[in-house]
Design a protein around this motif. Structure first.
Motif, PDB file in Angstrom:
ATOM      1  N   GLY A 252       0.814  -1.208   0.000  1.00  0.00           N
ATOM      2  CA  GLY A 252       0.000   0.000   0.000  1.00  0.00           C
ATOM      3  C   GLY A 252       0.847   1.256   0.000  1.00  0.00           C
ATOM      4  N   HIS A 253       0.194   2.381  -0.232  1.00  0.00           N
ATOM      5  CA  HIS A 253       0.898   3.641  -0.426  1.00  0.00           C
ATOM      6  C   HIS A 253       1.466   4.201   0.882  1.00  0.00           C
ATOM      7  N   PRO A 254       2.491   5.032   0.784  1.00  0.00           N
ATOM      8  CA  PRO A 254       3.038   5.698   1.974  1.00  0.00           C
ATOM      9  C   PRO A 254       1.944   6.461   2.707  1.00  0.00           C
ATOM     10  N   THR A 255       2.046   6.480   4.028  1.00  0.00           N
ATOM     11  CA  THR A 255       0.998   7.087   4.835  1.00  0.00           C
ATOM     12  C   THR A 255       1.587   7.538   6.169  1.00  0.00           C
ATOM     13  N   ASN A 256       0.761   7.549   7.217  1.00  0.00           N
ATOM     14  CA  ASN A 256       1.226   7.971   8.534  1.00  0.00           C
ATOM     15  C   ASN A 256       0.892   6.902   9.563  1.00  0.00           C
ATOM     16  N   LEU A 257       1.370   7.089  10.776  1.00  0.00           N
ATOM     17  CA  LEU A 257       1.197   6.075  11.808  1.00  0.00           C
ATOM     18  C   LEU A 257      -0.262   5.878  12.174  1.00  0.00           C
ATOM     19  N   ALA A 258      -1.031   6.946  12.231  1.00  0.00           N
ATOM     20  CA  ALA A 258      -2.442   6.820  12.609  1.00  0.00           C
ATOM     21  C   ALA A 258      -3.206   5.921  11.640  1.00  0.00           C
ATOM     22  N   GLN A 259      -2.893   6.050  10.360  1.00  0.00           N
ATOM     23  CA  GLN A 259      -3.604   5.260   9.355  1.00  0.00           C
ATOM     24  C   GLN A 259      -3.279   3.772   9.469  1.00  0.00           C
ATOM     25  N   VAL A 260      -1.997   3.434   9.606  1.00  0.00           N
ATOM     26  CA  VAL A 260      -1.657   2.008   9.723  1.00  0.00           C
ATOM     27  C   VAL A 260      -2.076   1.454  11.084  1.00  0.00           C
ATOM     28  N   ARG A 261      -2.096   2.295  12.114  1.00  0.00           N
ATOM     29  CA  ARG A 261      -2.614   1.841  13.408  1.00  0.00           C
ATOM     30  C   ARG A 261      -4.072   1.398  13.267  1.00  0.00           C
ATOM     31  N   ARG A 262      -4.846   2.210  12.563  1.00  0.00           N
ATOM     32  CA  ARG A 262      -6.276   1.912  12.408  1.00  0.00           C
ATOM     33  C   ARG A 262      -6.514   0.567  11.727  1.00  0.00           C
ATOM     34  N   TYR A 263      -5.735   0.278  10.701  1.00  0.00           N
ATOM     35  CA  TYR A 263      -6.010  -0.919   9.907  1.00  0.00           C
ATOM     36  C   TYR A 263      -5.120  -2.109  10.260  1.00  0.00           C
ATOM     37  N   THR A 264      -4.250  -1.936  11.236  1.00  0.00           N
ATOM     38  CA  THR A 264      -3.425  -3.045  11.700  1.00  0.00           C
ATOM     39  C   THR A 264      -3.727  -3.335  13.165  1.00  0.00           C
ATOM     40  N   ARG A 265      -3.241  -2.494  14.054  1.00  0.00           N
ATOM     41  CA  ARG A 265      -3.451  -2.722  15.487  1.00  0.00           C
ATOM     42  C   ARG A 265      -4.934  -2.763  15.823  1.00  0.00           C
ATOM     43  N   ASP A 266      -5.705  -1.792  15.339  1.00  0.00           N
ATOM     44  CA  ASP A 266      -7.129  -1.741  15.676  1.00  0.00           C
ATOM     45  C   ASP A 266      -7.891  -2.924  15.073  1.00  0.00           C
ATOM     46  N   TYR A 267      -7.496  -3.348  13.868  1.00  0.00           N
ATOM     47  CA  TYR A 267      -8.138  -4.528  13.270  1.00  0.00           C
ATOM     48  C   TYR A 267      -7.863  -5.769  14.107  1.00  0.00           C
ATOM     49  N   LEU A 268      -6.625  -5.961  14.513  1.00  0.00           N
ATOM     50  CA  LEU A 268      -6.280  -7.132  15.307  1.00  0.00           C
ATOM     51  C   LEU A 268      -7.028  -7.130  16.642  1.00  0.00           C
ATOM     52  N   VAL A 269      -7.104  -5.969  17.288  1.00  0.00           N
ATOM     53  CA  VAL A 269      -7.827  -5.867  18.556  1.00  0.00           C
ATOM     54  C   VAL A 269      -9.303  -6.189  18.338  1.00  0.00           C
ATOM     55  N   ASP A 270      -9.892  -5.639  17.297  1.00  0.00           N
ATOM     56  CA  ASP A 270     -11.305  -5.866  17.018  1.00  0.00           C
ATOM     57  C   ASP A 270     -11.590  -7.342  16.728  1.00  0.00           C
ATOM     58  N   LEU A 271     -10.763  -7.967  15.914  1.00  0.00           N
ATOM     59  CA  LEU A 271     -10.990  -9.368  15.567  1.00  0.00           C
ATOM     60  C   LEU A 271     -10.819 -10.265  16.787  1.00  0.00           C
ATOM     61  N   ARG A 272      -9.828  -9.978  17.611  1.00  0.00           N
ATOM     62  CA  ARG A 272      -9.638 -10.783  18.822  1.00  0.00           C
ATOM     63  C   ARG A 272     -10.828 -10.604  19.781  1.00  0.00           C
ATOM     64  N   GLU A 273     -11.357  -9.400  19.873  1.00  0.00           N
ATOM     65  CA  GLU A 273     -12.535  -9.197  20.725  1.00  0.00           C
ATOM     66  C   GLU A 273     -13.723  -9.996  20.202  1.00  0.00           C
ATOM     67  N   LYS A 274     -13.920  -9.993  18.894  1.00  0.00           N
ATOM     68  CA  LYS A 274     -15.041 -10.726  18.298  1.00  0.00           C
ATOM     69  C   LYS A 274     -14.872 -12.235  18.503  1.00  0.00           C
ATOM     70  N   ILE A 275     -13.676 -12.726  18.294  1.00  0.00           N
ATOM     71  CA  ILE A 275     -13.439 -14.159  18.461  1.00  0.00           C
ATOM     72  C   ILE A 275     -13.515 -14.540  19.936  1.00  0.00           C
ATOM     73  N   GLY A 276     -13.027 -13.673  20.826  1.00  0.00           N
ATOM     74  CA  GLY A 276     -13.132 -13.944  22.253  1.00  0.00           C
ATOM     75  C   GLY A 276     -14.569 -14.079  22.705  1.00  0.00           C
ATOM     76  N   ALA A 277     -15.420 -13.168  22.233  1.00  0.00           N
ATOM     77  CA  ALA A 277     -16.849 -13.247  22.570  1.00  0.00           C
ATOM     78  C   ALA A 277     -17.479 -14.500  21.977  1.00  0.00           C
ATOM     79  N   HIS A 278     -17.056 -14.876  20.790  1.00  0.00           N
ATOM     80  CA  HIS A 278     -17.561 -16.077  20.132  1.00  0.00           C
ATOM     81  C   HIS A 278     -17.201 -17.331  20.940  1.00  0.00           C
ATOM     82  N   ILE A 279     -15.962 -17.376  21.425  1.00  0.00           N
ATOM     83  CA  ILE A 279     -15.529 -18.526  22.230  1.00  0.00           C
ATOM     84  C   ILE A 279     -16.290 -18.557  23.556  1.00  0.00           C
ATOM     85  N   ASP A 280     -16.443 -17.395  24.180  1.00  0.00           N
ATOM     86  CA  ASP A 280     -17.164 -17.335  25.458  1.00  0.00           C
ATOM     87  C   ASP A 280     -18.611 -17.792  25.311  1.00  0.00           C
ATOM     88  N   ALA A 281     -19.172 -17.598  24.116  1.00  0.00           N
ATOM     89  CA  ALA A 281     -20.559 -18.007  23.881  1.00  0.00           C
ATOM     90  C   ALA A 281     -20.666 -19.474  23.459  1.00  0.00           C
TER      91      ALA A 281
END
Length: 320
Positions: A252-281
């Protein structure tokens, strides 16, 4: 010594805004006169990157689906990523020669994947040293025949001249280079996307060639055995404190830290939260593939990767 232009920040912002608007998953080739997918652009003064397709590797994009970058100094050029084939590496070298008469003195492989290392065969024939993290070298060596055959399968005649060459230089934590008055720090911040993930940090210019620790235009892939919890920890504890102004991600194109944080760190956190809730259920692997990832469907390769990522995170978190 090379000096960065002080008034270039506004120009950089315009460049990043313009390039970010260019979708590339559905464009087979943006630079038909070259095997490169796109012509290198000057991201900031003296740092260039040929931005690869955000689609999987194909004959049409010549396997150029990652970013091939280079740093120009008064004492030589440092290249980041060997490229997916010898011919692709030569195409990048041809572009470097248009920019500068300085020789390429070092190639850094950002990980052990084919599009980072298969072009090493061209560079070693030019007498250039090649550097990679010890874990990346091990990962590539263990799968090298399979990786080469895969590239030959999609690249056909464009695979001509490519052979397996492992880096002759290695590092574990940090490898520092002083070239033409420019200090280049080659880092392994910790576990992330792939064994031996490597980041190239130029502190005086506030730019990081981040490699595959950082994604934003395409969905990141989660491979079998990858620790996503570790990836998040590496991001929060090691990458965030560096806080680069400019980021060239692995894809992907050059960007800034906020943008890659959103689509990397935040994506991983979101997916782990969704899977965690799925396992708990009481959810199982089969149904984990369908946890809600609609928030991320605008990313290239979403259709190819979203369900796979969910399954891999389930397999990881099931035993945490």
């Amino acid at each position: 010594m090379i000096t960065i232009l002080r008034n270039w920040t506004a120009g950089a912002a315009l460049l990043l805004a313009a390039t970010a608007a260019m979708a590339s998953e559905d464009i087979a080739d943006q630079y038909p006169q070259s095997e490169l997918y796109s012509k290198p652009v000057e991201v900031i003064p003296h740092v260039f990157s040929a931005i690869g397709a955000t689609a999987p590797p194909t004959y049409e994009n010549s396997g150029h689906n990652n970013n091939l970058s280079f740093i120009v100094t008064d004492e030589g050029v440092v290249v980041v990523n060997g490229g997916a084939s010898a011919r692709l590496a030569k195409a990048l070298h041809d572009e470097i020669k248009v920019v500068t008469d300085q020789p390429v003195v070092l190639v850094i492989n950002e990980n052990g994947q084919g599009h980072a290392m298969l072009g090493n065969s061209y560079w070693v024939d030019q007498g250039v040293d090649i550097l990679a993290h010890v874990d990346a070298i091990e990962a590539f060596t263990s799968e090298a025949d399979f990786i080469l055959q895969g590239m030959q399968g999609y690249n056909r005649d464009k695979a001509e001249g490519t052979r397996i060459v492992t880096p002759n230089l290695s590092f574990e934590d940090t490898y520092e280079i002083e070239l033409g008055g420019v200090k280049i720090e080659v880092l392994h911040l910790g576990p992330a996307h792939d064994p031996g993930d490597t980041q190239v940090w130029i502190p005086q210019w506030d730019i990081m060639i981040a490699g595959d620790i950082a994604f934003h235009e395409r969905m990141l892939p989660i491979f079998a055995g990858i620790c996503t919890r570790c990836w998040i920890e590496t991001w929060e504890e090691k990458l965030e404190p560096i806080n680069p102004t400019y980021v060239i991600p692995g894809h992907g194109h050059p960007t800034n830290l906020a943008q890659v944080r959103r689509y990397t760190r935040d994506y991983l956190v979101d997916l782990r939260e969704k899977i965690g809730a799925h396992i708990d259920a009481g959810g199982d692997l089969a149904s984990s593939y369908y946890v809600d990832q609609e928030r991320w469907k605008n990313l290239d390769t979403f259709e190819e990767l979203a369900t796979k990522n969910a399954g891999r995170v389930f397999e990881e978190m099931e035993w945490e």
